[in-house]
Design a protein around this motif. Structure first.
Motif, PDB file in Angstrom:
ATOM      1  N   TYR A 255       0.828  -1.207   0.000  1.00 34.79           N
ATOM      2  CA  TYR A 255       0.000   0.000   0.000  1.00 34.79           C
ATOM      3  C   TYR A 255       0.864   1.259   0.000  1.00 34.79           C
ATOM      4  O   TYR A 255       0.486   2.275  -0.598  1.00 34.79           O
ATOM      5  CB  TYR A 255      -0.950  -0.014   1.192  1.00 34.79           C
ATOM      6  CG  TYR A 255      -1.931  -1.160   1.145  1.00 34.79           C
ATOM      7  CD1 TYR A 255      -2.883  -1.234   0.130  1.00 34.79           C
ATOM      8  CD2 TYR A 255      -1.893  -2.184   2.088  1.00 34.79           C
ATOM      9  CE1 TYR A 255      -3.779  -2.297   0.065  1.00 34.79           C
ATOM     10  CE2 TYR A 255      -2.779  -3.247   2.029  1.00 34.79           C
ATOM     11  CZ  TYR A 255      -3.719  -3.298   1.024  1.00 34.79           C
ATOM     12  OH  TYR A 255      -4.599  -4.347   0.952  1.00 34.79           O
ATOM     13  N   LEU A 256       2.013   1.190   0.665  1.00 38.71           N
ATOM     14  CA  LEU A 256       2.973   2.289   0.587  1.00 38.71           C
ATOM     15  C   LEU A 256       3.453   2.438  -0.852  1.00 38.71           C
ATOM     16  O   LEU A 256       3.560   3.565  -1.362  1.00 38.71           O
ATOM     17  CB  LEU A 256       4.158   2.025   1.519  1.00 38.71           C
ATOM     18  CG  LEU A 256       5.333   3.008   1.408  1.00 38.71           C
ATOM     19  CD1 LEU A 256       4.904   4.410   1.833  1.00 38.71           C
ATOM     20  CD2 LEU A 256       6.519   2.540   2.257  1.00 38.71           C
ATOM     21  N   ALA A 257       3.725   1.311  -1.500  1.00 38.27           N
ATOM     22  CA  ALA A 257       4.191   1.344  -2.884  1.00 38.27           C
ATOM     23  C   ALA A 257       3.149   1.966  -3.806  1.00 38.27           C
ATOM     24  O   ALA A 257       3.468   2.832  -4.634  1.00 38.27           O
ATOM     25  CB  ALA A 257       4.530  -0.074  -3.355  1.00 38.27           C
ATOM     26  N   TYR A 258       1.899   1.539  -3.683  1.00 37.15           N
ATOM     27  CA  TYR A 258       0.833   2.102  -4.515  1.00 37.15           C
ATOM     28  C   TYR A 258       0.714   3.612  -4.298  1.00 37.15           C
ATOM     29  O   TYR A 258       0.510   4.368  -5.258  1.00 37.15           O
ATOM     30  CB  TYR A 258      -0.514   1.446  -4.188  1.00 37.15           C
ATOM     31  CG  TYR A 258      -0.595  -0.025  -4.538  1.00 37.15           C
ATOM     32  CD1 TYR A 258       0.049  -0.538  -5.658  1.00 37.15           C
ATOM     33  CD2 TYR A 258      -1.315  -0.910  -3.735  1.00 37.15           C
ATOM     34  CE1 TYR A 258      -0.017  -1.880  -5.981  1.00 37.15           C
ATOM     35  CE2 TYR A 258      -1.404  -2.258  -4.050  1.00 37.15           C
ATOM     36  CZ  TYR A 258      -0.758  -2.748  -5.169  1.00 37.15           C
ATOM     37  OH  TYR A 258      -0.832  -4.079  -5.479  1.00 37.15           O
ATOM     38  N   SER A 259       0.827   4.039  -3.053  1.00 34.51           N
ATOM     39  CA  SER A 259       0.699   5.463  -2.739  1.00 34.51           C
ATOM     40  C   SER A 259       1.832   6.274  -3.352  1.00 34.51           C
ATOM     41  O   SER A 259       1.612   7.385  -3.867  1.00 34.51           O
ATOM     42  CB  SER A 259       0.671   5.657  -1.216  1.00 34.51           C
ATOM     43  OG  SER A 259      -0.414   4.975  -0.628  1.00 34.51           O
ATOM     44  N   GLU A 260       3.065   5.739  -3.294  1.00 34.79           N
ATOM     45  CA  GLU A 260       4.212   6.437  -3.875  1.00 34.79           C
ATOM     46  C   GLU A 260       4.047   6.569  -5.395  1.00 34.79           C
ATOM     47  O   GLU A 260       4.304   7.643  -5.972  1.00 34.79           O
ATOM     48  CB  GLU A 260       5.510   5.693  -3.555  1.00 34.79           C
ATOM     49  CG  GLU A 260       5.846   5.580  -2.084  1.00 34.79           C
ATOM     50  CD  GLU A 260       6.372   6.871  -1.480  1.00 34.79           C
ATOM     51  OE1 GLU A 260       6.537   7.863  -2.234  1.00 34.79           O
ATOM     52  OE2 GLU A 260       6.625   6.892  -0.265  1.00 34.79           O
ATOM     53  N   ILE A 261       3.626   5.488  -6.049  1.00 29.88           N
ATOM     54  CA  ILE A 261       3.433   5.521  -7.502  1.00 29.88           C
ATOM     55  C   ILE A 261       2.339   6.516  -7.875  1.00 29.88           C
ATOM     56  O   ILE A 261       2.502   7.315  -8.807  1.00 29.88           O
ATOM     57  CB  ILE A 261       3.085   4.111  -8.024  1.00 29.88           C
ATOM     58  CG1 ILE A 261       4.280   3.166  -7.825  1.00 29.88           C
ATOM     59  CG2 ILE A 261       2.704   4.164  -9.504  1.00 29.88           C
ATOM     60  CD1 ILE A 261       3.965   1.707  -8.107  1.00 29.88           C
ATOM     61  N   LEU A 262       1.220   6.467  -7.159  1.00 24.81           N
ATOM     62  CA  LEU A 262       0.117   7.384  -7.438  1.00 24.81           C
ATOM     63  C   LEU A 262       0.530   8.839  -7.245  1.00 24.81           C
ATOM     64  O   LEU A 262       0.196   9.710  -8.065  1.00 24.81           O
ATOM     65  CB  LEU A 262      -1.069   7.052  -6.529  1.00 24.81           C
ATOM     66  CG  LEU A 262      -2.315   7.951  -6.677  1.00 24.81           C
ATOM     67  CD1 LEU A 262      -2.866   7.857  -8.098  1.00 24.81           C
ATOM     68  CD2 LEU A 262      -3.374   7.558  -5.658  1.00 24.81           C
ATOM     69  N   LEU A 263       1.281   9.107  -6.183  1.00 25.70           N
ATOM     70  CA  LEU A 263       1.736  10.469  -5.920  1.00 25.70           C
ATOM     71  C   LEU A 263       2.662  10.950  -7.038  1.00 25.70           C
ATOM     72  O   LEU A 263       2.598  12.110  -7.463  1.00 25.70           O
ATOM     73  CB  LEU A 263       2.451  10.531  -4.573  1.00 25.70           C
ATOM     74  CG  LEU A 263       2.573  11.911  -3.919  1.00 25.70           C
ATOM     75  CD1 LEU A 263       1.200  12.487  -3.624  1.00 25.70           C
ATOM     76  CD2 LEU A 263       3.374  11.799  -2.629  1.00 25.70           C
TER      77      LEU A 263
ATOM     78  N   GLY B 179       5.713  12.357  -0.319  1.00 29.02           N
ATOM     79  CA  GLY B 179       5.958  10.946  -0.592  1.00 29.02           C
ATOM     80  C   GLY B 179       6.981  10.304   0.323  1.00 29.02           C
ATOM     81  O   GLY B 179       6.715   9.278   0.950  1.00 29.02           O
ATOM     82  N   PHE B 180       8.147  10.916   0.410  1.00 29.36           N
ATOM     83  CA  PHE B 180       9.225  10.341   1.217  1.00 29.36           C
ATOM     84  C   PHE B 180       9.122  10.729   2.690  1.00 29.36           C
ATOM     85  O   PHE B 180       9.722  10.070   3.539  1.00 29.36           O
ATOM     86  CB  PHE B 180      10.582  10.760   0.660  1.00 29.36           C
ATOM     87  CG  PHE B 180      10.852  10.233  -0.713  1.00 29.36           C
ATOM     88  CD1 PHE B 180      10.955   8.876  -0.942  1.00 29.36           C
ATOM     89  CD2 PHE B 180      10.977  11.085  -1.796  1.00 29.36           C
ATOM     90  CE1 PHE B 180      11.198   8.378  -2.212  1.00 29.36           C
ATOM     91  CE2 PHE B 180      11.222  10.601  -3.069  1.00 29.36           C
ATOM     92  CZ  PHE B 180      11.326   9.237  -3.283  1.00 29.36           C
ATOM     93  N   GLY B 181       8.365  11.792   2.974  1.00 30.45           N
ATOM     94  CA  GLY B 181       8.207  12.231   4.347  1.00 30.45           C
ATOM     95  C   GLY B 181       6.913  11.772   4.984  1.00 30.45           C
ATOM     96  O   GLY B 181       6.886  10.829   5.779  1.00 30.45           O
ATOM     97  N   LEU B 182       5.802  12.387   4.597  1.00 30.58           N
ATOM     98  CA  LEU B 182       4.517  12.117   5.245  1.00 30.58           C
ATOM     99  C   LEU B 182       4.051  10.676   5.052  1.00 30.58           C
ATOM    100  O   LEU B 182       3.570  10.043   5.999  1.00 30.58           O
ATOM    101  CB  LEU B 182       3.465  13.088   4.702  1.00 30.58           C
ATOM    102  CG  LEU B 182       3.655  14.564   5.081  1.00 30.58           C
ATOM    103  CD1 LEU B 182       2.564  15.417   4.446  1.00 30.58           C
ATOM    104  CD2 LEU B 182       3.647  14.730   6.593  1.00 30.58           C
ATOM    105  N   LEU B 183       4.179  10.148   3.832  1.00 31.39           N
ATOM    106  CA  LEU B 183       3.717   8.775   3.596  1.00 31.39           C
ATOM    107  C   LEU B 183       4.491   7.771   4.444  1.00 31.39           C
ATOM    108  O   LEU B 183       3.912   6.816   4.969  1.00 31.39           O
ATOM    109  CB  LEU B 183       3.851   8.417   2.111  1.00 31.39           C
ATOM    110  CG  LEU B 183       2.747   8.916   1.183  1.00 31.39           C
ATOM    111  CD1 LEU B 183       2.996   8.435  -0.247  1.00 31.39           C
ATOM    112  CD2 LEU B 183       1.371   8.447   1.651  1.00 31.39           C
ATOM    113  N   HIS B 184       5.802   7.978   4.586  1.00 29.07           N
ATOM    114  CA  HIS B 184       6.594   7.074   5.414  1.00 29.07           C
ATOM    115  C   HIS B 184       6.192   7.163   6.884  1.00 29.07           C
ATOM    116  O   HIS B 184       6.161   6.148   7.590  1.00 29.07           O
ATOM    117  CB  HIS B 184       8.085   7.367   5.262  1.00 29.07           C
ATOM    118  CG  HIS B 184       8.716   6.668   4.104  1.00 29.07           C
ATOM    119  ND1 HIS B 184       9.059   7.322   2.950  1.00 29.07           N
ATOM    120  CD2 HIS B 184       9.037   5.368   3.905  1.00 29.07           C
ATOM    121  CE1 HIS B 184       9.587   6.464   2.103  1.00 29.07           C
ATOM    122  NE2 HIS B 184       9.582   5.266   2.644  1.00 29.07           N
ATOM    123  N   ILE B 185       5.907   8.369   7.343  1.00 25.70           N
ATOM    124  CA  ILE B 185       5.500   8.533   8.740  1.00 25.70           C
ATOM    125  C   ILE B 185       4.146   7.872   8.981  1.00 25.70           C
ATOM    126  O   ILE B 185       3.941   7.186   9.995  1.00 25.70           O
ATOM    127  CB  ILE B 185       5.465  10.031   9.109  1.00 25.70           C
ATOM    128  CG1 ILE B 185       6.895  10.596   9.123  1.00 25.70           C
ATOM    129  CG2 ILE B 185       4.801  10.237  10.468  1.00 25.70           C
ATOM    130  CD1 ILE B 185       6.961  12.089   9.348  1.00 25.70           C
TER     131      ILE B 185
END
Length: 215
Positions: A170-178, A196-202
């Motif tokens: 789900y992290l991967a899908y979110s990064e690709i979509l972003l 992507g690299f900040g908020l999504l990871h947190i």
């Protein structure tokens, strides 16, 4: 304990052993949180560098009629590259530290066969994307760098998700979509990087910690 309860307990033990042998389950939610925090700090520092140099360029162009453009470009990219490298090293070191601590708790080798498979599967798309983006930079195409980083990183995480906890995809899908959304908003790459690299990871790290490590 009756036969039914004993059988259920044995099946759970077997399932856990199979997961340990086929998946790297020591990824810590705190690793994601720390990596995200490093990314946000790096994005903030980078934004300050860009803003300061925008003002400098504006003043110099008035007196030098644009003669400073090459010097400004060299300086800007050098400073941003240094910040990017320091951010990457800090994020990687903190992520490894928390993952190592969790591997001790789960009694899982931090550099076992499954971990090696995970690293290989995540690095192949990321390194391939890195060379592609370097080629774009070499040809003066900068607009696709930020979305490209998010997309290739997302593909790497998705490719490696089969060797770790399933929520990682789900992290991967979110990064690709972003990254794909960023293609529609050129010039805002730093904001999308921070998201992507900040908020999504947190967010991802907090969820994983709550689900797997809180107790």
């Amino acid at each position: 304990m009756n036969e039914s309860e004993k059988l259920s307990s044995d099946l759970r033990d077997i399932k856990q052993m199979m997961e340990r042998s086929s998946r790297f389950i020591s990824l810590s939610g705190l690793s994601g949180i720390s990596a995200g925090a490093c990314a946000l700090i790096g994005a903030t520092v980078s934004a300050g560098i860009i803003e300061r140099n925008k003002l400098a360029v504006h003043n110099l162009k008035i007196s030098l009629a644009g003669a400073d453009s090459i010097l400004y470009g060299d300086f800007l990219h050098s400073r941003l590259f240094q910040v990017a490298m320091l951010t990457f090293i800090a994020a990687l070191a903190s992520a490894f530290l928390f993952t190592y601590q969790r591997s001790k708790k789960t009694n899982t080798p931090v550099w076992g066969v499954t971990a090696k498979r995970l690293i290989i599967n995540v690095t192949v798309p990321v390194i391939t994307g890195g060379f592609f983006l370097l080629a774009l930079i070499n040809n003066g195409v900068f607009g696709f760098v930020a979305p490209g980083c998010l997309i290739f990183y997302g593909l790497g995480v998705l490719n490696a998700s089969k060797y770790t906890l399933p929520e990682t995809r789900y992290l991967a899908y979110s990064e690709i979509l972003l990254g794909l959304i960023n293609l529609c908003f050129m010039g805002y790459g730093l904001y999308f990087w921070a998201a992507g690299f900040g908020l999504l990871h947190i967010i991802y790290g907090s969820f994983m910690w709550w689900k797997y490590e809180r107790n």
